[in-house]
Design an enzyme around this catalytic site. Structure first.
Site, PDB file in Angstrom:
ATOM      1  N   ASP A 255       0.785  -1.578  -0.211  1.00 51.72           N
ATOM      2  CA  ASP A 255       0.188   0.264  -0.253  1.00 51.72           C
ATOM      3  C   ASP A 255       0.450   1.346  -0.472  1.00 51.72           C
ATOM      4  O   ASP A 255       1.677   1.478   1.005  1.00 51.72           O
ATOM      5  CB  ASP A 255      -0.951  -0.326   1.359  1.00 51.72           C
ATOM      6  CG  ASP A 255      -1.428   1.693   1.081  1.00 51.72           C
ATOM      7  OD1 ASP A 255      -1.916   1.490   0.672  1.00 51.72           O
ATOM      8  OD2 ASP A 255      -2.975   1.155   2.174  1.00 51.72           O
ATOM      9  N   HIS A 273      -2.320  12.437  -9.152  1.00 47.13           N
ATOM     10  CA  HIS A 273      -4.262  13.417  -9.796  1.00 47.13           C
ATOM     11  C   HIS A 273      -5.635  12.327  -9.512  1.00 47.13           C
ATOM     12  O   HIS A 273      -7.170  13.243  -9.583  1.00 47.13           O
ATOM     13  CB  HIS A 273      -4.070  13.189 -11.559  1.00 47.13           C
ATOM     14  CG  HIS A 273      -4.162  12.304 -11.773  1.00 47.13           C
ATOM     15  ND1 HIS A 273      -4.825  12.812 -13.713  1.00 47.13           N
ATOM     16  CD2 HIS A 273      -4.552  11.114 -11.862  1.00 47.13           C
ATOM     17  CE1 HIS A 273      -4.976  10.810 -13.857  1.00 47.13           C
ATOM     18  NE2 HIS A 273      -4.076  10.286 -13.858  1.00 47.13           N
TER      19      HIS A 273
END
Length: 369
Positions: A255, A273
């Site tokens: 992660d 983004h």
């Protein structure tokens, strides 16, 4: 006589202004037709059909290739009129010199846009059309008026309002559509970036980790171009589990909000983004921990948009960036201006950055500890 209202002066229009305004308004209203016509052409594999005919096909040849019912030939012509007007295909009228200049049927040809939609092409981007022209995104953006005005927690994205789940949940059962689109984009983007801006990667000493690199399309392209580099992909366990065998890239399940594997360079292609400011700061801090000092060659390479940079960019690029930004708003993402990127880098503890614009809509940002 009614009293004169100065505010009405702002609404006064000449006949030409009225007609021009009406034309532009209707053009904006119907802009979605371009997207849906493009999606239809992609699903019908019209670019492949033209390619199979040697790069040019008449309407009847096209209909035969894609197996259109004869009663719908005139409707196919109407669809192709939209697609030629918008530049997806070109339309040429031939002359037969052997028959006294008799007119030949009109032929449809590929353009720079539709060449990117031919399945056998090494730069096939048709999976990206499938990814972006998608009911999930459309339905989310239709919720904008409600989302802007209702008293609902700001933490909910447009997709959560429309679908009842976040964007990533919608990709679980999409049949690989999202990952396929991202892989297609990576193959094309890296082909260009490595050719035109390969020096950015040539400076990497010995190792690179591609954070959120999915099935390794980007990292594989880098490894092929620079065989001396040890390339690693970090992504979630369920993503890595489905990655195809790859002798050029090592996959690590993890992660990115908790750990980034150590490397000389961390690569983030179209990752940040997707996330809010505070999430990006957290990711970048972990990236900084993973790389050596600048003097030892440490840096983070970000491939993403820098909105309105440079200021001299073409109108099409500016418009595409603006479209992408609102598209990303659907999933609570954002396309950032330089000042917004700079704040993230500063808060994450980086000392400097360098932006290299490309001929497309994205830039390469090198961030230094």
């Amino acid at each position: 006589m009614a009293p004169h209202n100065e505010q009405d002066d702002e609404l006064t229009m000449s006949t030409n202004e009225l007609l021009q305004g009406q034309l532009e308004l209707y053009h904006h209203c119907l802009a979605f037709v371009k997207s849906l016509a493009l999606k239809a052409a992609t699903d019908l594999r019209i670019p492949d059909a033209i390619s199979r005919r040697g790069g040019a096909a008449t309407l009847s040849e096209l209909a035969a290739e894609i197996k259109i019912h004869p009663t719908k030939l005139s409707n196919l012509r109407r669809l192709m009129r939209v697609l030629t007007t918008s530049g997806v295909f070109s339309l040429v009228q031939g002359k037969d010199d052997a028959c006294d200049g008799a007119a030949l049927p009109e032929c449809y040809k590929l353009t720079v846009v539709s060449r990117l939609l031919v399945e056998r092409s090494p730069h096939d981007l048709s999976p990206m059309v499938d990814t972006m022209v998608d009911p999930v995104s459309w339905n989310a953006l239709l919720k904008m008026p409600e989302w802007f005005t209702e008293e609902r927690p700001s933490g909910l994205s447009l997709i959560e309002v429309a679908q009842g789940c976040d964007f990533w949940d919608t990709t679980v059962d999409d049949g690989g559509k999202f990952s396929g689109g991202m892989a297609a984009d990576s193959r094309v983007a890296m082909q260009v970036l490595l050719k035109e801006h390969g020096g950015v990667f040539k400076e990497v000493k010995s190792s690179l980790v591609d954070v959120g690199g999915s099935h390794g399309a980007t990292a594989t392209a880098v490894a092929k171009a620079f065989p001396h580099l040890k390339c690693t992909v970090l992504d979630l366990a369920d993503v890595v589990a489905l990655a195809p065998a790859n002798d050029r890239v090592t996959f690590v399940a993890g992660d990115m909000f908790r750990y980034v594997p150590p490397a000389d360079t961390v690569l983030l292609k179209w990752i940040l983004h997707d996330w809010k400011h505070e999430d990006c700061v957290k990711i970048m801090r972990l990236c900084k921990e993973a790389i050596p000092e600048r003097d030892a060659g440490g840096k983070v390479i970000i491939i993403d948009m820098v909105v309105r940079y440079p200021v001299t960019q073409q109108h099409e690029s500016k418009e595409a960036q603006a479209f992408f930004d609102v598209y990303m708003m659907g999933m609570d993402g954002i396309e950032r201006e330089e000042s917004e990127w700079s704040m993230i880098f500063s808060e994450a503890g980086f000392s400097d950055y360098k932006i290299t614009p490309t001929n497309g809509i994205r830039s390469i940002i090198e961030v230094f500890p």
